[in-house]
Scaffold this motif. Structure first.
Motif, PDB file in Angstrom:
ATOM      1  N   UNK A   1       0.850  -1.202   0.000  1.00 52.17           N
ATOM      2  CA  UNK A   1       0.000   0.000   0.000  1.00 52.17           C
ATOM      3  C   UNK A   1       0.881   1.246   0.000  1.00 52.17           C
ATOM      4  N   UNK A   2       0.606   2.136  -0.951  1.00 48.88           N
ATOM      5  CA  UNK A   2       1.174   3.480  -0.901  1.00 48.88           C
ATOM      6  C   UNK A   2       0.050   4.414  -0.482  1.00 48.88           C
ATOM      7  N   UNK A   3       0.279   5.139   0.601  1.00 52.76           N
ATOM      8  CA  UNK A   3      -0.783   5.970   1.166  1.00 52.76           C
ATOM      9  C   UNK A   3      -0.378   7.432   1.180  1.00 52.76           C
ATOM     10  N   UNK A   4      -1.348   8.287   0.914  1.00 56.77           N
ATOM     11  CA  UNK A   4      -1.157   9.733   1.079  1.00 56.77           C
ATOM     12  C   UNK A   4      -2.305  10.238   1.941  1.00 56.77           C
TER      13      UNK A   4
ATOM     14  N   UNK B   1       0.594  16.763   5.623  1.00 59.02           N
ATOM     15  CA  UNK B   1       0.551  15.673   4.645  1.00 59.02           C
ATOM     16  C   UNK B   1       1.587  14.608   5.007  1.00 59.02           C
ATOM     17  N   UNK B   2       1.142  13.356   5.018  1.00 58.97           N
ATOM     18  CA  UNK B   2       2.033  12.205   5.211  1.00 58.97           C
ATOM     19  C   UNK B   2       1.945  11.301   3.997  1.00 58.97           C
ATOM     20  N   UNK B   3       3.074  10.712   3.618  1.00 63.21           N
ATOM     21  CA  UNK B   3       3.081   9.645   2.623  1.00 63.21           C
ATOM     22  C   UNK B   3       3.781   8.441   3.219  1.00 63.21           C
ATOM     23  N   UNK B   4       3.208   7.258   2.989  1.00 62.44           N
ATOM     24  CA  UNK B   4       3.769   6.017   3.520  1.00 62.44           C
ATOM     25  C   UNK B   4       3.753   4.947   2.439  1.00 62.44           C
ATOM     26  N   UNK B   5       4.770   4.091   2.476  1.00 61.98           N
ATOM     27  CA  UNK B   5       4.777   2.875   1.661  1.00 61.98           C
ATOM     28  C   UNK B   5       4.878   1.700   2.607  1.00 61.98           C
ATOM     29  N   UNK B   6       3.912   0.786   2.503  1.00 63.96           N
ATOM     30  CA  UNK B   6       3.895  -0.391   3.374  1.00 63.96           C
ATOM     31  C   UNK B   6       3.975  -1.637   2.509  1.00 63.96           C
ATOM     32  N   UNK B   7       4.857  -2.550   2.876  1.00 58.95           N
ATOM     33  CA  UNK B   7       4.973  -3.813   2.143  1.00 58.95           C
ATOM     34  C   UNK B   7       4.835  -4.972   3.126  1.00 58.95           C
TER      35      UNK B   7
END
Lengths: 164, 164
Positions: free
Chosen positions: A92-95, B13-19
């Motif tokens: 998941x890429x989340x903003x 604003x936050x951006x995250x990448x979850x794997x």
């Protein structure tokens, strides 16, 4: 709910103690009590210089956003398994966007603005089945169900993002 | 909002990448982009054996609950400062309860149940002033404002818990 004799209801309970331990730093000890008594976890938060902190640990919203995204990750896998729909390892890429409104130097007022999750289930399973997994997962996610902002979910199908 | 010419609006604003990186483990890299570009944070989550995980990291809800409680801790201090109301070092004991309803072995449906925060501002400041700080802080808290469950707050006054 419960809406049928066949429905079983269970509890999920957390207890946390948080203490302020620096200009903006906090130290937290917490534990899941239900459905099982889990290990105690310890986490620290701080704020960056823009918020008067010492940046000795990640800010609170990094914990919140991590919890939000990973709760859904868990439920995607749990839902796929329970629905017997094959998926790969989810990504998941989340903003996540908020706004704050401030009058003069008074405390500001926060509000949610736009939450977007781009979800790649890394599978050839047809879109309709992937949607079933996602729909179930969003209802199982303990964080998403208590939000008053809607999350814009997209699924990765044949190399393209599809709104769902 | 904004409701007056004097209101300034800012973005968070936050951006995250979850794997997914294990049976139930997830690895997250994230970053605050606004109001300032912050350091990248890295966090890992896992589930315990009751949820089919390896317990190699705390569960997602430990991050969510930590973010929820500490976001308010930050805002209590920021609000007190902006309102020029003296408080001590805040402590919060939180109990956060959900329910899950499951039919057979289908994916369960989650719901918020009871969220309680016992807040000790460790100060002799009168209750009315402490309430002003708390009211402002709950509106500034980026997590609390996006919840559809209400949090039952209590303040510690003269050694007793007072509902607010």
């Amino acid at each position: 709910m419960p809406d049928s004799a066949d429905t079983k209801t269970f509890d999920v309970v957390y207890e946390l103690s948080a203490v302020a331990s620096g200009v903006m730093r906090n130290d937290v000890r917490g534990r899941m009590l239900e459905p099982v008594l889990d290990h105690i976890f310890e986490m620290a938060t701080d704020e960056g210089g823009y918020h008067g902190g010492d940046a000795s640990a990640p800010p609170p919203l990094s914990y919140f956003t991590t919890g939000l995204v990973t709760c859904l990750m868990t439920q995607l896998r749990a839902s796929a398994k329970r629905l017997r729909i094959p998926i790969g390892l989810p990504k998941i890429d989340a903003r996540i966007e908020w706004k704050g409104d401030q009058v003069g130097n008074l405390p500001y007022v926060a509000r949610g603005h736009a939450f977007r999750f781009d979800i790649d289930l890394q599978t050839d399973t047809p879109l309709a089945e992937q949607k079933r997994v996602l729909a179930a997962a969003t209802k199982s996610c303990f964080v998403e169900v208590i939000l008053n902002v809607s999350i814009h979910h997209r699924l990765r199908i044949d190399g393209k993002w599809v709104d769902v």
